[in-house]
Design a protein around this motif. Structure first.
Motif, PDB file in Angstrom:
ATOM      1  N   LEU A   1      59.035  46.855  30.967  1.00 42.98           N
ATOM      2  CA  LEU A   1      57.764  46.524  30.326  1.00 42.98           C
ATOM      3  C   LEU A   1      57.985  46.154  28.861  1.00 42.98           C
ATOM      4  O   LEU A   1      57.026  45.921  28.124  1.00 42.98           O
TER       5      LEU A   1
ATOM      6  N   GLU B   1      50.340  48.817  37.171  1.00 42.18           N
ATOM      7  CA  GLU B   1      51.070  49.421  36.059  1.00 42.18           C
ATOM      8  C   GLU B   1      51.695  50.746  36.473  1.00 42.18           C
ATOM      9  O   GLU B   1      52.821  51.066  36.091  1.00 42.18           O
ATOM     10  N   SER B   2      50.962  51.529  37.289  1.00 41.97           N
ATOM     11  CA  SER B   2      51.507  52.822  37.700  1.00 41.97           C
ATOM     12  C   SER B   2      52.779  52.613  38.523  1.00 41.97           C
ATOM     13  O   SER B   2      53.730  53.376  38.419  1.00 41.97           O
TER      14      SER B   2
ATOM     15  N   LEU C   1      51.321  41.771  34.692  1.00 39.88           N
ATOM     16  CA  LEU C   1      50.797  42.832  35.544  1.00 39.88           C
ATOM     17  C   LEU C   1      49.439  42.432  36.111  1.00 39.88           C
ATOM     18  O   LEU C   1      49.133  42.675  37.285  1.00 39.88           O
ATOM     19  N   GLU C   2      48.624  41.790  35.272  1.00 38.46           N
ATOM     20  CA  GLU C   2      47.321  41.337  35.755  1.00 38.46           C
ATOM     21  C   GLU C   2      47.482  40.279  36.846  1.00 38.46           C
ATOM     22  O   GLU C   2      46.771  40.285  37.852  1.00 38.46           O
TER      23      GLU C   2
ATOM     24  N   THR D   1      55.681  51.298  36.094  1.00 43.11           N
ATOM     25  CA  THR D   1      56.302  52.302  35.223  1.00 43.11           C
ATOM     26  C   THR D   1      57.171  53.269  36.007  1.00 43.11           C
ATOM     27  O   THR D   1      58.023  53.939  35.440  1.00 43.11           O
ATOM     28  N   PHE D   2      56.983  53.338  37.322  1.00 40.84           N
ATOM     29  CA  PHE D   2      57.743  54.286  38.146  1.00 40.84           C
ATOM     30  C   PHE D   2      59.208  53.856  38.250  1.00 40.84           C
ATOM     31  O   PHE D   2      60.102  54.688  38.300  1.00 40.84           O
TER      32      PHE D   2
ATOM     33  N   THR E   1      44.216  46.767  41.569  1.00 40.47           N
ATOM     34  CA  THR E   1      43.836  46.808  40.161  1.00 40.47           C
ATOM     35  C   THR E   1      45.074  46.753  39.285  1.00 40.47           C
ATOM     36  O   THR E   1      46.165  47.186  39.679  1.00 40.47           O
ATOM     37  N   THR E   2      44.892  46.237  38.067  1.00 44.86           N
ATOM     38  CA  THR E   2      46.001  46.167  37.127  1.00 44.86           C
ATOM     39  C   THR E   2      46.537  47.560  36.832  1.00 44.86           C
ATOM     40  O   THR E   2      47.739  47.747  36.664  1.00 44.86           O
ATOM     41  N   ALA E   3      45.618  48.533  36.752  1.00 42.92           N
ATOM     42  CA  ALA E   3      46.050  49.902  36.471  1.00 42.92           C
ATOM     43  C   ALA E   3      47.010  50.394  37.556  1.00 42.92           C
ATOM     44  O   ALA E   3      48.029  51.015  37.267  1.00 42.92           O
ATOM     45  N   TYR E   4      46.704  50.085  38.802  1.00 44.54           N
ATOM     46  CA  TYR E   4      47.574  50.528  39.888  1.00 44.54           C
ATOM     47  C   TYR E   4      48.933  49.831  39.798  1.00 44.54           C
ATOM     48  O   TYR E   4      49.984  50.455  39.974  1.00 44.54           O
TER      49      TYR E   4
ATOM     50  N   MET F   1      48.918  57.372  37.388  1.00 42.86           N
ATOM     51  CA  MET F   1      50.034  58.184  36.921  1.00 42.86           C
ATOM     52  C   MET F   1      51.099  57.212  36.439  1.00 42.86           C
ATOM     53  O   MET F   1      51.561  56.371  37.207  1.00 42.86           O
TER      54      MET F   1
ATOM     55  N   GLN G   1      70.631  56.087  37.624  1.00 41.33           N
ATOM     56  CA  GLN G   1      70.901  57.121  38.617  1.00 41.33           C
ATOM     57  C   GLN G   1      71.861  56.533  39.652  1.00 41.33           C
ATOM     58  O   GLN G   1      72.205  55.361  39.594  1.00 41.33           O
TER      59      GLN G   1
ATOM     60  N   GLY H   1      51.583  42.477  29.835  1.00 41.19           N
ATOM     61  CA  GLY H   1      50.283  42.812  30.418  1.00 41.19           C
ATOM     62  C   GLY H   1      49.732  41.697  31.298  1.00 41.19           C
ATOM     63  O   GLY H   1      49.160  41.942  32.361  1.00 41.19           O
TER      64      GLY H   1
ATOM     65  N   ASP I   1      62.792  52.204  37.160  1.00 47.32           N
ATOM     66  CA  ASP I   1      63.620  51.945  35.978  1.00 47.32           C
ATOM     67  C   ASP I   1      63.949  50.472  35.828  1.00 47.32           C
ATOM     68  O   ASP I   1      64.189  49.989  34.732  1.00 47.32           O
TER      69      ASP I   1
ATOM     70  N   PHE J   1      45.129  51.738  32.218  1.00 43.29           N
ATOM     71  CA  PHE J   1      45.894  50.526  31.971  1.00 43.29           C
ATOM     72  C   PHE J   1      45.878  50.206  30.476  1.00 43.29           C
ATOM     73  O   PHE J   1      44.822  50.107  29.862  1.00 43.29           O
TER      74      PHE J   1
END
Lengths: 768, 166
Positions: free
Chosen positions: B69, B58-59, B43-44, B62-63, B53-56, A182, B121, B40, B65, A194
């Motif tokens: 990126l 990234e999640s 993040l890796e 991005t959460f 994982t890189t995907a995690y 997400m 915020q 990128g 502020d 990703f």
């Protein structure tokens, strides 16, 4: 999908509680949503999905009133307690449902008329049943460019997403591929991978079933049909011997979609399907599909009416024998039994054999050990994986093993190849013929285990009798140990239950030129192990009648081609590798002049003047069950929707792999590997064109260096049985001392290197 | 930044966290000090150092502020837009700052790479609204429009920090 966990209301130690003024009971530890559903009260959910692990309470849809607790509670994360008083029908709860749905719909577009999910959509259904009917929001909804291709198989419409996290949890916690995430936060949240890479894996399509809205949809099924123009039929997958239960969607006369069943078979696939099971169905309409009966002579090939083709086949089989009947691994029990009936009746003396491994004597000891079902893997504290590569060959088993390891179980693996599960625990890579060393290395792990489970690969162990005997000994010496076979052939267990042997005698008879007519039933011998020898032997047979669903191979040279239904188009019984008999049900009628194999074989028996006493697949199976002790007690009714276990062992047959001999030939031992998207079905399905895999030769870096092949692009493999040329990949992680080559890829020809009984071979590797 | 550099930062604080996964935030914050944002490769590297994982990664990135990126200006000014500040004139403060720097009214980065202005915020200075924060420095307020002008001048004159804690 399933949404609610099954609840055993007859288990001992039930807890009594009150729901909507009714006194009810459920086992301790049951979640309120599941207990309510089991008693006929639907508490709506979106994020709750028990197969994804513990509840997360993300969507707030399941709010209920629990007496004595402050505020409303999420029923998905609240367990039933003794004398708990729960209300799901008060004004306060209804108000909460209204409010949550209103918020979930704040950004959800009203595009249900053009949404694939519309009509079978949990959000739509629950809005109708529990929702407010109108909204107070006047603000603009989110808009995105649409759709986004999450992969070549899955489309993502981001504005429809209600951020339930089901797909993310599947990717992170079930398939453990870690791809889906997400991104961003709050109102900006969106599903992504990703840096926008495609979502790739072996199980990606499950997120389509999991999505409770139309955010994740199937690309091949996109805009194909409306839910009221389809018919869903529960059936069983015919791509590997796991026997996953699935549902076939018929639209305009053909299978247009494959999904998991709404009520999963928790003893088999638990509702998960691999992407091959889900997306191979377009092969039923592939260009090489045999749609009309063919008669072929020296002059020409003619399309004829089915009566004429059956007549011609009967003429060939009515000649003086001996004849031979060869069944492919995907033939049903009914087709196998009808072939046997022909061989004991009008074609007396005909040889009946299966292309699969058959009953290998080396495996008798293992098969006699206490057997497990797939759901037993979840509960094992030690999983010992011997040989094989379940992730590619019996894919859904991978998810069970991952689940066991997540739950604290240990995985120990031994075998000739590295595979996607090797990293989950200690892994012993042994050269071919030395699997015994691997089994011995894994042996000590048994001592500490209370519920060990051995998963053993049929094809690898059939030729390693010492390892099989050692493993059988370990199973016998360990209390509570059980075993589960990782089978090689789709319905190998079913054909073996009929007593149909491997094909060693049959190929020898063909070579001697004594066979008058060969009838093949879903069999492609020249594309199977021992392809070179088969091709030679087929040249010496009088005539070939091919009962086949697709062209190529034997269907391109047979004198008579009877166009057959695929496993998605006919009734029949498959027996899974766990010895579970399950029913195929036709999702659609076969195209053109094609017909189910059982029907063609019964027609043939009529023409041969030996009309059987039955004329339906159910009656055929009943006759088989009456005649074959291994199938005793079974019938279509007994098998039902979820299958039934075979209780008796199959009769011993000869001609299975014998094993024990050293590898034939000189050079490096050959290790064959299979790839999930590398078989004929995956190559025929246009849906899988973006992920299909080719064949390759893999060598370890040291081995390639030693043989001066480090720079070679293509290599030639030569065994005593045949040769083939394939691209070479040098992989530093690949163990030295063997050469790995991909089996099963159409046209690649690795089958030519093997003997008919798939016994071990050595190959010379040279640059090509 | 490389995974080894990140390990050098998080290894000494590893035992302060019950779960290894929690190290992802200190690792991301540290990785960002090099360029002021994360690409990128960063993040890796964080994924490798933390074991996710890189995907995690990234999640998570991005959460928040304050994890960037995209490249930012050398100094990042965050203007609070929550309730107290809004009642006390943050809209004027924000439009004054963005107008003076030639930026879109909801924030952005200057062409010369000197400043990024963004909305934030609640910064917890409701009693001194309207407030703002430069990088991760002390929150300042109440900010008049003159104070904002003076702040810009002061920041232009100040040297660029050697580590870009944002």
């Amino acid at each position: 999908m399933s949404d609610y966990a099954p609840v055993n209301l007859s288990a001992p130690d039930q807890i009594e509680f009150e729901l909507n003024r009714r006194r009810l009971a459920a086992p301790a530890g049951t979640m309120l949503v599941d207990a309510a559903y089991a008693h006929g009260v639907e508490v709506p959910v979106f994020c709750y999905e028990p197969r994804l692990g513990g509840p997360i309470g993300a969507c707030r849809m399941c709010l209920v009133h629990v007496e004595g607790m402050r505020g409303l509670q999420t029923a998905c994360s609240t367990q039933v307690q003794p004398d708990m008083v729960v209300r799901s029908d008060t004004d306060e709860v209804r108000d909460a449902h209204d409010g949550v749905l209103e918020l979930l719909l704040a950004n959800h577009p009203l595009d249900c008329p053009v949404c694939d999910k519309g009509g079978e959509c949990p959000l739509q259904d629950r809005t109708f049943k529990f929702g407010p009917g109108k909204t107070q929001f006047v603000e603009h909804k989110r808009h995105f460019p649409k759709p986004l291709d999450l992969s070549s198989l899955i489309a993502l419409d981001r504005e429809r997403c209600i951020t339930c996290f089901r797909c993310v949890r599947f990717s992170q916690e079930v398939a453990e591929d870690g791809h889906l995430i997400m991104r961003e936060r709050g109102g900006d949240s969106e599903i992504a991978t990703f840096t926008g890479d495609h979502y790739t894996g072996r199980f990606t399509g499950n997120v389509i079933d999991l999505c409770p809205v139309g955010a994740l949809t199937s690309v091949p099924y996109r805009f194909v049909a409306r839910p009221w123009d389809i018919k869903n039929t529960p059936s069983v997958c015919g791509h590997c011997p796991v026997g996953c239960n699935l549902e076939l969607t018929e639209h305009e006369g053909h299978v247009a979609r494959v999904t998991g069943r709404p009520n999963p078979n928790y003893s088999v696939e638990e509702g998960w399907l691999c992407d091959k099971a889900r997306f191979a169905y377009p092969e039923d309409r592939a260009p090489d599909r045999v749609r009309q009966p063919l008669i072929r002579d020296a002059a020409a090939t003619r399309e004829v009416a089915i009566e004429e083709a059956v007549e011609a086949a009967a003429l060939l089989l009515g000649r003086d024998g001996p004849h031979a009947f060869l069944l492919g691994p995907g033939a049903t029990v009914e087709e196998g039994f009808l072939a046997q009936e022909l061989a004991s009746g009008p074609c007396r003396g005909a040889l009946v054999a299966q292309l699969g491994l058959g009953d290998a004597p080396a495996l008798a000891g293992l098969r006699a050990a206490p057997a497990a079902q797939l759901d037993d893997i979840d509960r094992a504290d030690l999983v010992v994986l011997v040989g094989g590569d379940p992730a590619n060959q019996q894919p859904v088993v991978e998810l069970r093993i991952r689940k066991a390891v997540r739950g604290g179980g240990r995985l120990v693996s031994a075998g000739p190849r590295r595979h996607p599960l090797s990293g989950l625990g200690p892994s012993y890579i042994t050269p071919p013929g030395r699997l015994l060393d691997g089994v011995r290395a894994a042996g000590p792990a048994f001592r500490a285990a209370r519920r060990p489970l051995v998963l053993w690969d049929e094809a690898d162990l059939a030729h390693e009798p010492a390892a099989a005997a050692e493993l059988a000994g370990l199973l016998g010496a360990t209390r509570g140990a059980r075993q589960l076979e990782l089978g090689a052939d789709v319905n190998g267990a079913g054909l073996s239950a009929l007593g149909i042997p491997g094909a060693a005698d049959l190929v020898a008879a063909l070579e001697q030129g004594t066979i008058t007519t060969l009838l093949t039933i879903h069999a492609q011998p020249a594309e199977s192990a021992g392809a070179a020898r088969w091709a030679e032997a087929l040249g010496r047979v009088g005539a070939v009648v091919a009962l086949a669903s697709h062209g190529g191979g034997i269907a391109d040279s047979a004198a008579v081609v009877l166009p057959a239904a695929t496993h998605r188009e006919q009734e029949g019984v498959y027996v899974s590798m766990a010895k579970r008999a399950q029913r195929l049900r036709p999702g659609a009628a076969p195209p053109g002049g094609a017909a189910p194999g059982w029907e063609l074989l019964i027609a043939l028996a009529h023409r041969l003047g030996a009309a059987p006493a039955y004329r339906s697949p159910a009656a055929t199976f009943a006759a088989a069950a009456a005649a074959r002790p291994a199938l005793a007690g079974l019938s279509y009714d007994v098998i039902g929707e979820l299958g039934a276990l075979l209780h008796a062992a199959p009769p011993a047959t000869t001609n299975g792999a014998v094993g024990g001999g050293g590898a034939d030939g000189t050079g490096l031992p050959l290790v064959t590997t299979l790839r999930i998207f590398g078989d004929a079905a995956a190559h025929r399905s246009d849906a899988l064109s973006g992920v299909r895999q080719g064949a390759e030769v893999v060598l370890g870096a040291g081995e390639a260096e030693r043989r001066g092949l480090a720079g070679a692009a293509q290599v030639r493999l030569q065994s005593p049985h045949g040769a083939c040329t394939l691209p070479l990949r040098v992989d530093p992680r690949c163990p030295d001392g063997a050469v790995h080559a991909t089996l099963g890829v159409p046209g690649a020809g690795v089958e030519r290197l093997l003997a008919v009984d798939r016994s071990p071979v050595r190959v010379e590797v040279t640059a090509a | 930044m490389t995974a080894d550099e990140i390990r050098g930062h998080i290894d000494p604080i590893r035992d302060q966290f019950a779960e290894g996964r929690s190290l992802i935030l200190p690792a991301l914050k540290f990785a960002q000090t090099e360029k002021g944002y994360l690409d990128g490769a960063d993040l890796e590297a964080v994924g490798e150092a933390v074991g996710l994982t890189t995907a995690y990664v990234e999640s998570v990135a991005t959460f928040y502020d304050r994890l960037y990126l995209q490249p930012t200006g050398r100094r990042v000014i965050s203007v609070c837009i929550n309730l107290s500040c809004m009642l006390r004139g943050c809209d004027e403060l924000l439009s004054h700052l963005t107008g003076r720097l030639g930026l879109p009214s909801d924030g952005g980065s200057t062409d010369d790479g000197a400043f990024t202005v963004q909305q934030a915020q609640c910064l917890g200075y409701c009693d001194r609204a309207p407030c703002l924060q430069v990088d991760v420095g002390e929150t300042q307020g109440p900010m008049s429009l003159d104070d904002a002008d003076a702040l810009i001048e002061a920041l232009r004159a100040a040297p660029t920090p050697d580590r870009l804690w944002r």
